[in-house]
Each structure stands twice: as structure tokens, then as C-alpha cells.
Design a protein around this motif. Structure first.
Motif, PDB file in Angstrom:
ATOM      1  N   ALA A  17       0.760  -1.139   0.033  1.00  0.00           N
ATOM      2  CA  ALA A  17       0.016   0.058   0.033  1.00  0.00           C
ATOM      3  C   ALA A  17       0.588   1.173   0.080  1.00  0.00           C
ATOM      4  CB  ALA A  17      -1.029  -0.109   1.136  1.00  0.00           C
ATOM      5  N   VAL A  18       0.521   2.013  -0.765  1.00  0.00           N
ATOM      6  CA  VAL A  18       1.431   3.495  -0.902  1.00  0.00           C
ATOM      7  C   VAL A  18       0.574   4.690  -1.209  1.00  0.00           C
ATOM      8  CG1 VAL A  18       3.409   2.128  -2.203  1.00  0.00           C
ATOM      9  CG2 VAL A  18       1.780   3.125  -3.429  1.00  0.00           C
ATOM     10  N   THR A  19       1.219   5.729  -0.948  1.00  0.00           N
ATOM     11  CA  THR A  19       0.618   6.820  -1.099  1.00  0.00           C
ATOM     12  C   THR A  19       1.618   7.901  -1.798  1.00  0.00           C
ATOM     13  OG1 THR A  19      -0.173   7.105   1.066  1.00  0.00           O
ATOM     14  CG2 THR A  19      -0.048   9.130   0.074  1.00  0.00           C
ATOM     15  N   PRO A  20       1.278   8.124  -3.177  1.00  0.00           N
ATOM     16  CA  PRO A  20       2.225   8.972  -4.253  1.00  0.00           C
ATOM     17  C   PRO A  20       2.417  10.319  -3.679  1.00  0.00           C
ATOM     18  CG  PRO A  20       0.412   7.841  -5.333  1.00  0.00           C
ATOM     19  CD  PRO A  20       0.099   7.700  -3.804  1.00  0.00           C
ATOM     20  N   VAL A  21       3.633  10.608  -3.725  1.00  0.00           N
ATOM     21  CA  VAL A  21       4.300  11.917  -3.154  1.00  0.00           C
ATOM     22  C   VAL A  21       4.661  12.757  -4.258  1.00  0.00           C
ATOM     23  CG1 VAL A  21       6.293  13.051  -2.061  1.00  0.00           C
ATOM     24  CG2 VAL A  21       5.457  10.734  -1.145  1.00  0.00           C
ATOM     25  N   ASP A  22       5.164  12.296  -5.284  1.00  0.00           N
ATOM     26  CA  ASP A  22       5.351  13.043  -6.540  1.00  0.00           C
ATOM     27  C   ASP A  22       5.595  12.235  -7.765  1.00  0.00           C
ATOM     28  OD1 ASP A  22       8.101  12.282  -6.370  1.00  0.00           O
ATOM     29  OD2 ASP A  22       8.683  13.841  -5.232  1.00  0.00           O
ATOM     30  N   TRP A  51       8.692   9.467  -6.555  1.00  0.00           N
ATOM     31  CA  TRP A  51       8.434   8.630  -5.337  1.00  0.00           C
ATOM     32  C   TRP A  51       7.028   8.442  -4.757  1.00  0.00           C
ATOM     33  CZ3 TRP A  51      13.072   6.802  -3.414  1.00  0.00           C
ATOM     34  CH2 TRP A  51      14.192   7.424  -3.809  1.00  0.00           C
ATOM     35  N   CYS A  52       6.920   7.351  -3.776  1.00  0.00           N
ATOM     36  CA  CYS A  52       5.703   7.299  -3.147  1.00  0.00           C
ATOM     37  C   CYS A  52       6.218   6.816  -1.815  1.00  0.00           C
ATOM     38  CB  CYS A  52       5.002   5.621  -3.814  1.00  0.00           C
ATOM     39  SG  CYS A  52       4.408   5.940  -5.210  1.00  0.00           S
ATOM     40  N   GLN A  53       5.338   7.186  -0.822  1.00  0.00           N
ATOM     41  CA  GLN A  53       5.707   6.810   0.787  1.00  0.00           C
ATOM     42  C   GLN A  53       4.713   5.528   1.031  1.00  0.00           C
ATOM     43  OE1 GLN A  53       3.638   9.471   3.740  1.00  0.00           O
ATOM     44  NE2 GLN A  53       5.863   9.582   4.357  1.00  0.00           N
ATOM     45  N   CYS A  54       5.747   4.580   1.895  1.00  0.00           N
ATOM     46  CA  CYS A  54       5.113   3.468   2.203  1.00  0.00           C
ATOM     47  C   CYS A  54       5.431   3.077   3.438  1.00  0.00           C
ATOM     48  CB  CYS A  54       5.757   2.348   1.188  1.00  0.00           C
ATOM     49  SG  CYS A  54       5.285   0.652   1.380  1.00  0.00           S
ATOM     50  N   THR A  55       4.719   2.190   4.194  1.00  0.00           N
ATOM     51  CA  THR A  55       4.800   1.348   5.287  1.00  0.00           C
ATOM     52  C   THR A  55       4.817   0.125   5.371  1.00  0.00           C
ATOM     53  OG1 THR A  55       4.059   3.263   6.713  1.00  0.00           O
ATOM     54  CG2 THR A  55       4.175   1.297   7.827  1.00  0.00           C
ATOM     55  N   TYR A  56       5.995  -0.597   5.462  1.00  0.00           N
ATOM     56  CA  TYR A  56       6.208  -1.875   5.483  1.00  0.00           C
ATOM     57  C   TYR A  56       6.879  -2.499   6.583  1.00  0.00           C
ATOM     58  CZ  TYR A  56       8.054  -6.461   3.021  1.00  0.00           C
ATOM     59  OH  TYR A  56       8.211  -7.754   2.787  1.00  0.00           O
ATOM     60  N   GLY A 104       8.834   4.481   4.797  1.00  0.00           N
ATOM     61  CA  GLY A 104       9.894   4.928   4.093  1.00  0.00           C
ATOM     62  C   GLY A 104       9.402   5.559   2.586  1.00  0.00           C
ATOM     63  N   TYR A 105      10.381   5.320   1.561  1.00  0.00           N
ATOM     64  CA  TYR A 105      10.113   5.969   0.138  1.00  0.00           C
ATOM     65  C   TYR A 105      10.417   5.014  -0.756  1.00  0.00           C
ATOM     66  CZ  TYR A 105       8.894  10.340   2.595  1.00  0.00           C
ATOM     67  OH  TYR A 105       8.227  11.013   3.388  1.00  0.00           O
ATOM     68  N   LEU A 106       9.667   4.762  -1.728  1.00  0.00           N
ATOM     69  CA  LEU A 106      10.111   3.900  -2.880  1.00  0.00           C
ATOM     70  C   LEU A 106       9.805   4.595  -4.244  1.00  0.00           C
ATOM     71  CD1 LEU A 106       7.564   1.159  -2.041  1.00  0.00           C
ATOM     72  CD2 LEU A 106       9.983   1.078  -1.295  1.00  0.00           C
ATOM     73  N   MET A 107      10.983   4.194  -4.994  1.00  0.00           N
ATOM     74  CA  MET A 107      10.752   4.880  -6.346  1.00  0.00           C
ATOM     75  C   MET A 107       9.618   4.500  -6.990  1.00  0.00           C
ATOM     76  SD  MET A 107      14.856   5.392  -7.585  1.00  0.00           S
ATOM     77  CE  MET A 107      14.323   6.515  -8.786  1.00  0.00           C
ATOM     78  N   ARG A 108       8.790   5.476  -7.957  1.00  0.00           N
ATOM     79  CA  ARG A 108       7.731   4.782  -8.575  1.00  0.00           C
ATOM     80  C   ARG A 108       7.942   4.011  -9.613  1.00  0.00           C
ATOM     81  NH1 ARG A 108       2.948   8.717  -8.180  1.00  0.00           N
ATOM     82  NH2 ARG A 108       2.328   7.750  -9.985  1.00  0.00           N
TER      83      ARG A 108
END
Length: 281
Positions: free
Chosen positions: A62-67, A70-75, A80-84
Motif C-alpha cells: 500500500a503506497v501514497t504517491p508523493v510526486d 516517489w511514493c511513501q510506504c509503510t512496510y 519510508g519511500y519507494l521509487m515509482r
């Protein structure tokens, strides 16, 4: 004219703020699609930031797009942040919003998932109609997730059921955990010891309370360490499924831990510990 321009700026600011807020709060599901190996989750939205987690390929998160990058994620409890570019977003258009009086195979699929998560009684015979009982079950599901209790199964709710990790409706009881540890023979391994106990990855002490969920498992871990300049360590781990009997009456878990001396005159000797976890309602 100045007032008109000022008003336009205010409106534009509000629109931009609303879009940013809506974009930033949008909750989506995506699959990790690295070519090989895990995806690095960074502490901040930068390729130079520290890596705080590694998410295996093909994992759905589950992610929240930031820009755009990047997306924000809790795992695993870490944010932290993941590259889209390494994420493939799931298509929510496959779900329609479901409400009372709807029918069809998607309603049956919804009710099946509700039953699997214990929001519908196990002995209930399912059909493909969205009736009053279905609405009640959806409302209970929403309450358990902290969602608005509308009784309507939105595409987002169905996505959570399909790809997320929703909270179930299993019976829960709080129990007190009592710990004891006895060494039956030190055998020159050591005289001073430290003991570490954890349940489901969290440190625990004797007298602590714990929520016990019927049907789920507890991962019980013990580590005993010799206090020395070259400490020797022994450990044990056991997974325990919570049965109805355990849930009703409490239960006891006993672990055997041996600590082997690795150096010196008594190398090869072992100290034997018996550790008991007692769970009482």
C-alpha cells in the motif's frame, strides 16, 4: 484590480492546496516489479538516503504517491519511500461500488472475503445478494479498519480486502504472561547471564499483558546469553497456534535452551535452561 488579482491568487492557492492534499492522501496498491532482487525503501525521498527496508520482488504494498518519482510506504512497521519506476499500480477499475440491493458474482466474492475474516458467521450460507446482513458485515469491517461506517463496499475497500492486510474480526482476549527460567546445570559455562524474551518480535517481561487472538499464531523467542568477555549464546523459537481451548483456559509453553561453551578449558560444555511462558486470562 488589485483586489481581483488577490482573489484569484487565493482561489488558485486553495485549488493547489486541495490538489496536493488529495494527491498526497491518495491510497493505492502497487506490485514491486524490480528486474531481480528486492526494492530498496529509503528513509527519505532520495536515492542517497539510507535504506531502511528491502521489499521482495512481486510483493504488493500500500503506497501514497508523493510526486512523479516517489511514493511513501509503510512496510513491516517501517515507514519510508519507494521509487515509482519500480512499482506497477493495481487497477481499481475492476471493482464497482457495492451497496444494498446489488447482486452478482462480485457481491459473492465480497461476502466470501468477509466470511474469511470472520465478519460473517462461519456457518452462514452465502449468496450473491447485497442484503441487510451484508451491509452490517461491511459496516463491522469498516469499524475494525477505522474507516467511515457507511455500509457501502467502495472500490478502495474491496482493494484493501484483495491486496491489503485488513484487520479481521477474530475474538480477542487479554492475558497476563508469567515467565520463569531455571538452569539445571551450568557445567562451567558461566555464572552470570542475561535473558531476552519476545513474542511476535516484541520484547516482553514477566507480568506483561498481551492481546491473544483466537486462530492466530504467536511466535515465541528466547535468547540466553552468558555475560563474559566472549559471551556464549543459546536460543529457541516456537510458533503456537491459539486453539479454542487455549483461548478459553490459558496455556503454557516450555522451551529448552542450551548454551555451549566455545572457548577455553571447558570448551564443548553446555548449560541447560528450561524457560516457561504461562498465559492466563
Amino acid at each position: 484590480m488589485k483586489k481581483f488579482i488577490a482573489m484569484l491568487l487565493i482561489v488558485a492557492f486553495c485549488v493547489v492546496s486541495f490538489c496536493v492534499a488529495a494527491f498526497g492522501s491518495e491510497y493505492q496498491y502497487a506490485e514491486v516489479v524490480t528486474q531481480k532482487g528486492p526494492l530498496n525503501m529509503r528513509k527519505t525521498a532520495s536515492v542517497k538516503a539510507d535504506i531502511v527496508e528491502k521489499i521482495p520482488r512481486s510483493t504488493i504494498v500500500a503506497v501514497t504517491p508523493v510526486d512523479d518519482l516517489w511514493c511513501q510506504c509503510t512496510y513491516n512497521g517501517t515507514q519510508g519511500y519507494l521509487m515509482r519506476e519500480y512499482l506497477s499500480f493495481m487497477d481499481l477499475s475492476q471493482f464497482r461500488s457495492l451497496a444494498r440491493d446489488d447482486s452478482g458474482p462480485d457481491v459473492l466474492a465480497l461476502k466470501t472475503k468477509l466470511k474469511e475474516d470472520y465478519f460473517i458467521d462461519a456457518d452462514t450460507e452465502l449468496n450473491d445478494r447485497y442484503d441487510d446482513d451484508t451491509e452490517t458485515a461491511v459496516t463491522l469491517f469498516q469499524a475494525a479498519q477505522g474507516m467511515e461506517e457507511t455500509g457501502i463496499a467502495t472500490p478502495g475497500l474491496q482493494a484493501l480486502m484483495t491486496w491489503g492486510n485488513p484487520k479481521n474480526n477474530l475474538p480477542t482476549i487479554r492475558m497476563t504472561v508469567t515467565l520463569s527460567s531455571v538452569c539445571s546445570g551450568y557445567n562451567h559455562v558461566g555464572e552470570n547471564w542475561s535473558r531476552y524474551y519476545s513474542i511476535n518480535g516484541k520484547s516482553i517481561s514477566s507480568g506483561d499483558t498481551l492481546d491473544i487472538v483466537l486462530g492466530e499464531s504467536l511466535s515465541i523467542y528466547t535468547k540466553i546469553t552468558e555475560k563474559d568477555t566472549s559471551p556464549d549464546v543459546g536460543s529457541a523459537q516456537e510458533d503456537v497456534e491459539i486453539t479454542q481451548e487455549y483461548f478459553d483456559d490459558g496455556f503454557t509453553v516450555t522451551q529448552k535452551v542450551s548454551v555451549k561453551e566455545n572457548k577455553g578449558r571447558y570448551s564443548g560444555n553446555k548449560a541447560y535452561w528450561t524457560v516457561t511462558y504461562t498465559f492466563a486470562p
